[in-house]
Design a protein around this motif. Structure first.
Motif, PDB file in Angstrom:
ATOM      1  N   SER A  16       0.840  -1.202   0.000  1.00  0.00           N
ATOM      2  CA  SER A  16       0.000   0.000   0.000  1.00  0.00           C
ATOM      3  C   SER A  16       0.872   1.248   0.000  1.00  0.00           C
ATOM      4  O   SER A  16       0.376   2.352   0.184  1.00  0.00           O
ATOM      5  N   GLY A  17       2.188   1.060  -0.196  1.00  0.00           N
ATOM      6  CA  GLY A  17       3.058   2.223  -0.320  1.00  0.00           C
ATOM      7  C   GLY A  17       4.499   1.967   0.047  1.00  0.00           C
ATOM      8  O   GLY A  17       5.407   2.211  -0.755  1.00  0.00           O
ATOM      9  N   ILE A  25       6.314  -6.832  -7.239  1.00  0.00           N
ATOM     10  CA  ILE A  25       5.588  -5.904  -6.370  1.00  0.00           C
ATOM     11  C   ILE A  25       4.264  -5.531  -7.020  1.00  0.00           C
ATOM     12  O   ILE A  25       4.231  -5.095  -8.179  1.00  0.00           O
ATOM     13  N   LEU A  26       3.175  -5.690  -6.297  1.00  0.00           N
ATOM     14  CA  LEU A  26       1.865  -5.234  -6.751  1.00  0.00           C
ATOM     15  C   LEU A  26       1.449  -4.039  -5.904  1.00  0.00           C
ATOM     16  O   LEU A  26       1.439  -4.117  -4.668  1.00  0.00           O
ATOM     17  N   TYR A  27       1.104  -2.933  -6.568  1.00  0.00           N
ATOM     18  CA  TYR A  27       0.624  -1.781  -5.807  1.00  0.00           C
ATOM     19  C   TYR A  27      -0.588  -1.168  -6.499  1.00  0.00           C
ATOM     20  O   TYR A  27      -0.742  -1.281  -7.728  1.00  0.00           O
ATOM     21  N   PRO A  28      -1.490  -0.539  -5.735  1.00  0.00           N
ATOM     22  CA  PRO A  28      -2.701   0.040  -6.323  1.00  0.00           C
ATOM     23  C   PRO A  28      -2.379   1.319  -7.105  1.00  0.00           C
ATOM     24  O   PRO A  28      -1.921   2.303  -6.521  1.00  0.00           O
ATOM     25  N   ASP A  29      -2.610   1.268  -8.384  1.00  0.00           N
ATOM     26  CA  ASP A  29      -2.263   2.388  -9.267  1.00  0.00           C
ATOM     27  C   ASP A  29      -3.003   3.656  -8.841  1.00  0.00           C
ATOM     28  O   ASP A  29      -4.215   3.663  -8.631  1.00  0.00           O
ATOM     29  N   GLY A  30      -2.240   4.748  -8.667  1.00  0.00           N
ATOM     30  CA  GLY A  30      -2.835   6.029  -8.298  1.00  0.00           C
ATOM     31  C   GLY A  30      -3.131   6.190  -6.820  1.00  0.00           C
ATOM     32  O   GLY A  30      -3.624   7.241  -6.408  1.00  0.00           O
ATOM     33  N   ARG A  31      -2.817   5.178  -6.001  1.00  0.00           N
ATOM     34  CA  ARG A  31      -3.141   5.245  -4.571  1.00  0.00           C
ATOM     35  C   ARG A  31      -1.892   5.225  -3.691  1.00  0.00           C
ATOM     36  O   ARG A  31      -1.979   4.956  -2.493  1.00  0.00           O
ATOM     37  N   VAL A  32      -0.745   5.463  -4.283  1.00  0.00           N
ATOM     38  CA  VAL A  32       0.482   5.677  -3.521  1.00  0.00           C
ATOM     39  C   VAL A  32       1.022   7.045  -3.918  1.00  0.00           C
ATOM     40  O   VAL A  32       0.657   7.587  -4.965  1.00  0.00           O
ATOM     41  N   SER A  33       1.887   7.612  -3.089  1.00  0.00           N
ATOM     42  CA  SER A  33       2.423   8.939  -3.405  1.00  0.00           C
ATOM     43  C   SER A  33       3.367   8.830  -4.606  1.00  0.00           C
ATOM     44  O   SER A  33       3.902   7.755  -4.917  1.00  0.00           O
ATOM     45  N   ARG A  93       1.570  -2.126 -11.485  1.00  0.00           N
ATOM     46  CA  ARG A  93       0.583  -1.178 -10.966  1.00  0.00           C
ATOM     47  C   ARG A  93      -0.808  -1.730 -11.283  1.00  0.00           C
ATOM     48  O   ARG A  93      -1.203  -1.853 -12.434  1.00  0.00           O
ATOM     49  N   VAL A  94      -1.520  -2.059 -10.228  1.00  0.00           N
ATOM     50  CA  VAL A  94      -2.785  -2.777 -10.338  1.00  0.00           C
ATOM     51  C   VAL A  94      -3.954  -1.798 -10.364  1.00  0.00           C
ATOM     52  O   VAL A  94      -4.007  -0.862  -9.554  1.00  0.00           O
ATOM     53  N   ALA A  95      -4.881  -2.017 -11.285  1.00  0.00           N
ATOM     54  CA  ALA A  95      -6.072  -1.176 -11.377  1.00  0.00           C
ATOM     55  C   ALA A  95      -7.074  -1.609 -10.305  1.00  0.00           C
ATOM     56  O   ALA A  95      -8.060  -2.294 -10.572  1.00  0.00           O
ATOM     57  N   GLY A  96      -6.786  -1.216  -9.061  1.00  0.00           N
ATOM     58  CA  GLY A  96      -7.639  -1.604  -7.941  1.00  0.00           C
ATOM     59  C   GLY A  96      -7.079  -1.074  -6.641  1.00  0.00           C
ATOM     60  O   GLY A  96      -6.279  -0.129  -6.631  1.00  0.00           O
ATOM     61  N   SER A  97      -7.484  -1.701  -5.545  1.00  0.00           N
ATOM     62  CA  SER A  97      -7.084  -1.264  -4.205  1.00  0.00           C
ATOM     63  C   SER A  97      -5.968  -2.155  -3.674  1.00  0.00           C
ATOM     64  O   SER A  97      -5.620  -3.177  -4.270  1.00  0.00           O
ATOM     65  N   PHE A  98      -5.429  -1.774  -2.494  1.00  0.00           N
ATOM     66  CA  PHE A  98      -4.455  -2.645  -1.843  1.00  0.00           C
ATOM     67  C   PHE A  98      -5.068  -3.997  -1.525  1.00  0.00           C
ATOM     68  O   PHE A  98      -4.413  -5.037  -1.652  1.00  0.00           O
ATOM     69  N   ASP A  99      -6.327  -4.017  -1.107  1.00  0.00           N
ATOM     70  CA  ASP A  99      -6.962  -5.295  -0.790  1.00  0.00           C
ATOM     71  C   ASP A  99      -7.017  -6.202  -2.016  1.00  0.00           C
ATOM     72  O   ASP A  99      -6.883  -7.422  -1.902  1.00  0.00           O
ATOM     73  N   ASP A 100      -7.215  -5.616  -3.210  1.00  0.00           N
ATOM     74  CA  ASP A 100      -7.144  -6.408  -4.440  1.00  0.00           C
ATOM     75  C   ASP A 100      -5.754  -7.009  -4.608  1.00  0.00           C
ATOM     76  O   ASP A 100      -5.601  -8.192  -4.930  1.00  0.00           O
ATOM     77  N   ALA A 146       6.738   0.759 -14.356  1.00  0.00           N
ATOM     78  CA  ALA A 146       5.847  -0.250 -13.774  1.00  0.00           C
ATOM     79  C   ALA A 146       4.870  -0.699 -14.846  1.00  0.00           C
ATOM     80  O   ALA A 146       4.382   0.108 -15.640  1.00  0.00           O
ATOM     81  N   GLU A 147       4.576  -1.985 -14.879  1.00  0.00           N
ATOM     82  CA  GLU A 147       3.636  -2.531 -15.849  1.00  0.00           C
ATOM     83  C   GLU A 147       2.211  -2.460 -15.303  1.00  0.00           C
ATOM     84  O   GLU A 147       1.985  -2.748 -14.125  1.00  0.00           O
ATOM     85  N   PRO A 148       1.236  -2.126 -16.155  1.00  0.00           N
ATOM     86  CA  PRO A 148      -0.155  -2.128 -15.697  1.00  0.00           C
ATOM     87  C   PRO A 148      -0.696  -3.556 -15.618  1.00  0.00           C
ATOM     88  O   PRO A 148      -0.298  -4.438 -16.385  1.00  0.00           O
ATOM     89  N   LEU A 149      -1.617  -3.793 -14.678  1.00  0.00           N
ATOM     90  CA  LEU A 149      -2.236  -5.112 -14.533  1.00  0.00           C
ATOM     91  C   LEU A 149      -3.647  -4.935 -13.991  1.00  0.00           C
ATOM     92  O   LEU A 149      -3.862  -4.195 -13.025  1.00  0.00           O
ATOM     93  N   VAL A 150      -4.608  -5.621 -14.618  1.00  0.00           N
ATOM     94  CA  VAL A 150      -5.982  -5.620 -14.125  1.00  0.00           C
ATOM     95  C   VAL A 150      -6.040  -6.453 -12.849  1.00  0.00           C
ATOM     96  O   VAL A 150      -5.303  -7.433 -12.682  1.00  0.00           O
ATOM     97  N   ALA A 151      -6.919  -6.075 -11.935  1.00  0.00           N
ATOM     98  CA  ALA A 151      -6.986  -6.712 -10.615  1.00  0.00           C
ATOM     99  C   ALA A 151      -7.735  -8.041 -10.666  1.00  0.00           C
ATOM    100  O   ALA A 151      -8.808  -8.204 -10.068  1.00  0.00           O
ATOM    101  N   GLU A 152      -7.162  -9.017 -11.373  1.00  0.00           N
ATOM    102  CA  GLU A 152      -7.750 -10.351 -11.469  1.00  0.00           C
ATOM    103  C   GLU A 152      -6.702 -11.392 -11.109  1.00  0.00           C
ATOM    104  O   GLU A 152      -5.577 -11.363 -11.621  1.00  0.00           O
ATOM    105  N   ASP A 153      -7.071 -12.331 -10.244  1.00  0.00           N
ATOM    106  CA  ASP A 153      -6.128 -13.325  -9.749  1.00  0.00           C
ATOM    107  C   ASP A 153      -5.448 -14.093 -10.872  1.00  0.00           C
ATOM    108  O   ASP A 153      -4.224 -14.307 -10.863  1.00  0.00           O
TER     109      ASP A 153
END
Length: 437
Positions: free
Chosen positions: A140-141, A161-169, A187-194, A417-424
């Motif tokens: 988460s950061g 490393i998976l991190y929520p895109d746009g939700r870290v500084s 960089r995951v299109a979702g939240s830290f919980d995702d 960082a590579e983009p990734l959709v939040a799917e397992d």
């Protein structure tokens, strides 16, 4: 060799494991978190009153590593990993109140302690020539940068490393993507919980594990959680030797690993008083400690982004420690601090006391400011250097923040960082497509 301490899953699995297997695996086979069969008990007299952080860690952790292949190497591991200061200093505005500064490591956040310890263990558990291992990290950061710095260019290990895109500084995001080599940022299109769910799903996939050996460096890993206990023990013992009173802590809290480390030190018999969880606007823990049933929920974004967690993993370990709700609620306090209060606390303390806090530390400081002056001694836990959050602090303060040298060095290289959709399954496919370390 001493009789080894064994570890089991929080979900009651029959399989008992040794600490080296626990560190290598990260997550228990049934999806639970590893815990010791019983927490050891220690006494302040067991510790060197004039010892370093590494000395304290050796004494504290020795029972957890007893009878294990890492036991003889534990002093060297601790000296190698814990070679920076974690000062406990007085706060300027309140007599008897302290700040425990945990941001003097390479990535300027408290996660350096656990990440460096874990990397030092892996260097001994997985020597050159071992099957390549992938370490998955949901962040988460701050966790991701600490793990990346600790494992960068370590042979036979790659870090994903998976991190929520746009939700870290912005500076956190740069740290996550600046390493290259054996470190990959998604960089995951979702939240830290995702991100956390995706990591757990991959770790629990036996077919994937057979193809791509995986481990974790989140606080679900006991190898990262145990060393975090060392700074609580070290600061509490230092206070005890000088004042003969327990030191209480206010801990900025998201996924609960940092707070759980403090709880376990107290349960082991060391002189820690009250423990107060300072949460942001994510109310899962606060509602529980107010008496509601424990109910995970989607995380909401806040200025204290590293604490944006709606389903804290380490709650399982907290419930193992105190199986009954009434007992658990009696052991801890929790408060929620919204963004408006975070901003007010940052600005007021900078203006009136020349003290700078990151948004997470500001949640703990706000809690302290609401406690009676005679309710002491308290230590606010400072989890990250304020310069990591320049996009929040500089517009509020009106001046640029001084950047510590280690952080400045991480900001120099280009970050990707590579983009990734939040799917397992998409993460599993990504891992299968990049098998080599």
């Amino acid at each position: 060799m001493s009789e080894p301490l064994l570890y089991r899953s929080t979900r009651g699995g029959r399989h008992a494991a040794r600490i080296d297997d626990v560190i290598a695996a990260g997550l228990a086979p049934d999806g639970g978190l590893y815990v010791p069969e019983a927490l050891p008990r220690l006494d302040p007299a067991d510790f060197d009153a004039h010892g370093s952080l590494a000395d304290t860690a050796v004494t504290l952790l020795r029972p957890f590593f007893a009878g294990n292949v890492l036991s003889d190497a534990l002093p060297e591991i601790c000296r190698e990993a814990l070679n920076f200061e974690v000062p406990l200093r007085p706060l300027r505005h309140r007599r008897g109140a302290m700040m425990l500064e945990l941001f003097h490591g390479p990535s300027a956040a408290f996660k350096d302690v656990g990440a460096r310890f874990l990397a030092a263990c892996f260097r001994r558990l997985r020597p050159a020539g071992s099957t390549p291992l992938t370490i998955l990290v949901a962040t988460s950061g701050d966790t991701g940068a600490a793990v990346a710095a600790a494992f960068h260019r370590q042979p036979g290990v790659r870090v994903v490393i998976l991190y929520p895109d746009g939700r870290v500084s912005p500076r956190q995001a740069h740290q996550l993507g600046c390493f290259g080599d054996n470190v990959h940022a998604l960089r995951v299109a979702g939240s830290f919980d995702d991100c956390q769910r995706m990591v757990k799903s991959a770790l629990n996939d036996e077919v994937l594990q057979a193809q791509v050996p995986l481990s974790s460096a989140n606080s679900i890993s006991l190898g990262r959680l145990l060393p975090q206990m060392s700074y609580y023990a070290h600061s509490a013992l230092g206070w005890w030797h000088h004042h003969r009173t327990p030191l209480s802590f206010i801990v900025p809290t998201g996924n609960l690993g940092n707070a759980l480390a403090c709880v376990w030190v107290r349960e082991m018999g060391l002189p820690i008083g009250e423990i107060h969880l300072a949460c942001n606007a994510n109310m899962t823990l606060c509602d529980y400690f107010e008496g509601d049933p424990y109910s995970p929920r989607p995380a909401i974004p806040t200025l204290a982004n590293a604490m944006d967690v709606g389903a804290p993993s380490n709650f399982e370990r907290l419930r193992w420690t105190f199986p009954h709700d009434a007992d658990l609620r009696a052991e801890l306090h929790a408060s929620s601090v919204g963004d408006e209060r975070i901003v007010e606390t940052i600005v007021r303390h900078a203006k009136n006391h020349d003290e700078l806090f990151c948004p997470h530390t500001a949640t703990a400081m706000h809690v302290l400011d609401g406690l009676p002056d005679d309710h002491a001694p308290w230590a606010v836990v400072a989890t990250a250097h304020p310069a990591k959050f320049e996009s929040v602090l500089e517009p509020l303060l009106g001046f640029p923040l001084e950047v510590p040298p280690a952080l400045a060095a991480m900001l120099e290289p280009r970050a990707t960082a590579e983009p990734l959709v939040a799917e397992d399954e998409l993460l599993k496919g990504w891992l299968r497509g990049r098998v080599t370390a």
